[in-house]
Design a protein around this motif. Sequence first.
Motif, mmCIF file in Angstrom:
data_model
loop_
_atom_site.group_PDB
_atom_site.id
_atom_site.type_symbol
_atom_site.label_atom_id
_atom_site.label_comp_id
_atom_site.label_asym_id
_atom_site.label_seq_id
_atom_site.Cartn_x
_atom_site.Cartn_y
_atom_site.Cartn_z
ATOM 1 N N GLU A 90 0.808 -1.229 0.000
ATOM 2 C CA GLU A 90 0.000 0.000 0.000
ATOM 3 C C GLU A 90 0.841 1.279 0.000
ATOM 4 O O GLU A 90 0.290 2.361 -0.045
ATOM 5 C CB GLU A 90 -0.997 0.005 1.180
ATOM 6 N N VAL A 91 2.169 1.118 0.045
ATOM 7 C CA VAL A 91 3.023 2.320 0.033
ATOM 8 C C VAL A 91 4.115 2.200 -1.038
ATOM 9 O O VAL A 91 4.510 1.097 -1.419
ATOM 10 C CB VAL A 91 3.709 2.552 1.411
ATOM 11 N N TYR A 92 4.538 3.366 -1.511
ATOM 12 C CA TYR A 92 5.737 3.417 -2.352
ATOM 13 C C TYR A 92 6.918 3.653 -1.421
ATOM 14 O O TYR A 92 6.808 4.445 -0.475
ATOM 15 C CB TYR A 92 5.655 4.572 -3.346
ATOM 16 N N THR A 93 8.022 2.980 -1.690
ATOM 17 C CA THR A 93 9.197 3.188 -0.837
ATOM 18 C C THR A 93 10.428 3.455 -1.696
ATOM 19 O O THR A 93 10.502 3.061 -2.861
ATOM 20 C CB THR A 93 9.513 1.954 0.051
ATOM 21 N N SER A 94 11.383 4.144 -1.089
ATOM 22 C CA SER A 94 12.679 4.330 -1.724
ATOM 23 C C SER A 94 13.710 4.437 -0.599
ATOM 24 O O SER A 94 13.351 4.687 0.552
ATOM 25 C CB SER A 94 12.654 5.597 -2.588
ATOM 26 N N THR A 95 14.959 4.253 -0.940
ATOM 27 C CA THR A 95 16.012 4.350 0.078
ATOM 28 C C THR A 95 16.857 5.581 -0.189
ATOM 29 O O THR A 95 17.221 5.869 -1.327
ATOM 30 C CB THR A 95 16.886 3.077 0.053
ATOM 31 N N VAL A 96 17.130 6.329 0.877
ATOM 32 C CA VAL A 96 17.870 7.581 0.763
ATOM 33 C C VAL A 96 19.108 7.509 1.644
ATOM 34 O O VAL A 96 19.034 7.081 2.793
ATOM 35 C CB VAL A 96 16.981 8.772 1.231
ATOM 36 N N GLU A 97 20.211 7.931 1.075
ATOM 37 C CA GLU A 97 21.451 8.018 1.855
ATOM 38 C C GLU A 97 21.488 9.409 2.476
ATOM 39 O O GLU A 97 21.471 10.405 1.750
ATOM 40 C CB GLU A 97 22.608 7.932 0.864
ATOM 41 N N ILE A 107 12.211 5.813 2.839
ATOM 42 C CA ILE A 107 11.102 6.775 2.874
ATOM 43 C C ILE A 107 9.881 6.089 2.274
ATOM 44 O O ILE A 107 10.017 5.242 1.378
ATOM 45 C CB ILE A 107 11.421 8.093 2.125
ATOM 46 N N THR A 108 8.727 6.435 2.803
ATOM 47 C CA THR A 108 7.497 5.824 2.292
ATOM 48 C C THR A 108 6.429 6.885 2.066
ATOM 49 O O THR A 108 6.359 7.891 2.783
ATOM 50 C CB THR A 108 6.912 4.780 3.284
ATOM 51 N N VAL A 109 5.623 6.644 1.043
ATOM 52 C CA VAL A 109 4.459 7.489 0.766
ATOM 53 C C VAL A 109 3.295 6.551 0.436
ATOM 54 O O VAL A 109 3.456 5.618 -0.365
ATOM 55 C CB VAL A 109 4.705 8.435 -0.438
ATOM 56 N N SER A 110 2.165 6.811 1.035
ATOM 57 C CA SER A 110 0.989 5.992 0.752
ATOM 58 C C SER A 110 0.590 6.116 -0.726
ATOM 59 O O SER A 110 0.594 7.209 -1.294
ATOM 60 C CB SER A 110 -0.183 6.460 1.619
ATOM 61 N N LYS A 111 0.216 4.998 -1.307
ATOM 62 C CA LYS A 111 -0.220 5.008 -2.710
ATOM 63 C C LYS A 111 -1.464 5.873 -2.924
ATOM 64 O O LYS A 111 -1.748 6.293 -4.037
ATOM 65 C CB LYS A 111 -0.476 3.575 -3.191
#
Length: 191
Positions: A90-97, A107-111
């Motif tokens: 249910e969320v989009y995620t990405s990894t941040v340095e 980091i996550t953002v709800s779809k």
Amino acid sequence: MDILKERILKDGRVAKGGVLKVDNFLNHQIDVKLYNEMGKEFKKLFDDVKVDRILTIEASGIGIACVAAQYFDVPVVFAKKAKSKNIDGEVYTSTVESFTYGKSYDITVSKKFILENENVLIIDDFLANGKASLGLIDIVKKAGANVAGVGIAIEKGFQDGGKTLKEMGINLHSLAVIKSMDDEGNIQFED
Ligand code: 5GP
């Protein structure tokens, strides 16, 4: 943006590791009138692009994005810095340095809050190596939406973020671009 540059010269402090501390007006205590002028300036700079939503990252981007959003008349969504719990997808995620903390985080953002084909303007307080912006861009792309642009309050032009984003064809505008800063506290801006 002259008033922001003047404020950086007056109240900014150069800390170790190429970090500019602006806790007095931007990152801890907040000068709302200055934020308001920054919001108006973002609207001027991105007036020719369609913006359906503003995306930022917690915590320091939220205030700036909210003030700017009043001029664009669009909602703000902020990416949460939390361990990704994507069990139901249910969320989009990405990894941040992280530049300031030297470690990676998700980091996550709800779809629900970024829709396909929308035009999303990304706003953040600082641009250094560009990792935070790249994480947000990644999320916009995963949602099938378009990056309308990236608006930054303070870009450290001596780091690679600006170059990376421009090479990707991103419409980048920064309100103040620092050309150089040294341990004695001397700060120079690009024109
Ligand atoms: P980047 O991901 O572009 O390397 O770094 C941007 C992020 O790191 C911003 O969201 C900001 O929170 C933080 N950051 C990077 N450089 C600085 C700095 O010089 N001062 C402050 N206060 N934050 C910074």
